[in-house]
Write an enzyme that holds these catalytic residues in place. Structure first.
Site, short mmCIF file in Angstrom:
data_model
loop_
_atom_site.label_atom_id
_atom_site.label_comp_id
_atom_site.label_asym_id
_atom_site.label_seq_id
_atom_site.Cartn_x
_atom_site.Cartn_y
_atom_site.Cartn_z
N HIS A 160 1.10 -1.13 -0.18
CA HIS A 160 0.04 0.05 0.00
C HIS A 160 1.00 1.24 0.18
O HIS A 160 0.42 2.37 -0.30
CB HIS A 160 -0.95 -0.14 1.34
CG HIS A 160 -2.41 0.66 1.01
ND1 HIS A 160 -2.86 0.31 -0.50
CD2 HIS A 160 -3.38 0.95 1.69
CE1 HIS A 160 -4.27 0.98 -0.18
NE2 HIS A 160 -4.31 1.25 0.92
N ASN A 176 -6.68 7.06 3.45
CA ASN A 176 -8.08 7.42 3.02
C ASN A 176 -8.51 8.72 3.37
O ASN A 176 -9.56 9.32 2.96
CB ASN A 176 -9.07 6.53 3.98
CG ASN A 176 -8.87 4.92 3.90
OD1 ASN A 176 -8.17 4.63 3.01
ND2 ASN A 176 -9.55 4.32 4.61
N ASP A 208 -0.81 2.67 -5.62
CA ASP A 208 -0.74 1.07 -5.99
C ASP A 208 -1.89 0.47 -6.46
O ASP A 208 -2.92 1.06 -6.22
CB ASP A 208 -0.45 0.38 -4.36
CG ASP A 208 -1.61 0.57 -3.39
OD1 ASP A 208 -2.44 -0.29 -3.09
OD2 ASP A 208 -1.50 1.62 -2.82
N ASN A 251 -9.41 3.64 -1.88
CA ASN A 251 -10.04 4.98 -1.14
C ASN A 251 -8.96 6.07 -1.01
O ASN A 251 -9.72 7.24 -0.74
CB ASN A 251 -9.80 4.34 0.60
CG ASN A 251 -10.91 3.21 0.53
OD1 ASN A 251 -11.86 3.10 -0.17
ND2 ASN A 251 -10.87 2.26 1.49
#
Length: 190
Positions: A21, A67, A92, A113
């Site tokens: 991530h 997020n 990613d 997100n």
């Protein structure tokens, strides 16, 4: 001097270092290292500055967590008066094989997100994004563990050339624009 905001998405903190991530952070770390610049802890993120042939690049690794990335993007766009056409977000992507790169000038958030939050905060999906494939070799229901898992040595070997190519894409985006850069890099097989 034209200004550009290059954003690598990820999560702050050592526990997220080298996770799938945080691939956006890894691209910017490599790019900054190659440019001989380093990141400073500033408002909403770690920021480094460099220039490429008369264009000023602000490299941003948001510290807002994935997020809420839009808050950092909006703040730095406003602070430095950077138009959305000069925004590039590196992220990613589960839907691409490990190390594959896909540059787009706009589009949906694809369920990501971080991209979704940026789109909602800046009020448009018309901004460039570079998706870096992280693969999807996880069992059903294990997506969170996969994206927050660390790359192993073999995966890093596969990813390393793509991280360098992503640096070339950043330079081309600032110098030649999104269309020429997409034409030059999207057809290449990593």
């Amino acid at each position: 001097m034209e200004k550009f905001l290059i954003v690598g998405l990820g999560n702050p903190g050592d526990e997220y270092d080298k996770t799938r991530h945080n691939t956006g952070f890894m691209v910017l770390d490599s790019f900054a290292n190659d440019a001989g610049t380093s990141f400073a802890d500033k408002r909403y993120g770690f920021v480094a500055e460099t220039s490429v042939k008369g264009r000023k690049l602000f490299l941003l690794k948001p510290t807002t967590f994935m997020n809420l990335s839009g808050n950092a993007v909006r703040y730095w766009m406003n602070k430095e008066n950077i138009p959305v056409e000069h925004l590039l977000v590196i992220v990613d992507d589960l839907s691409l094989p490990l190390g594959n790169l896909r540059l787009k000038g706009s589009g949906s958030n694809g369920g990501h997100n971080g991209l979704g939050n940026i789109q909602s905060v800046i009020g448009t999906q018309k901004y460039a994004r570079l998706r870096v494939g992280i693969g999807n070799e996880f069992q059903r229901g294990m997506q969170v563990e996969w994206v927050l898992g660390k790359y192993n040595a073999e995966e890093m070997q596969t990813l390393a050339p793509s991280i360098k190519t992503a640096g070339e894409i950043i330079k081309s985006f600032a110098l030649a624009g999104i269309d020429i850069t997409m034409n030059q890099f999207n057809h290449k097989k990593q």
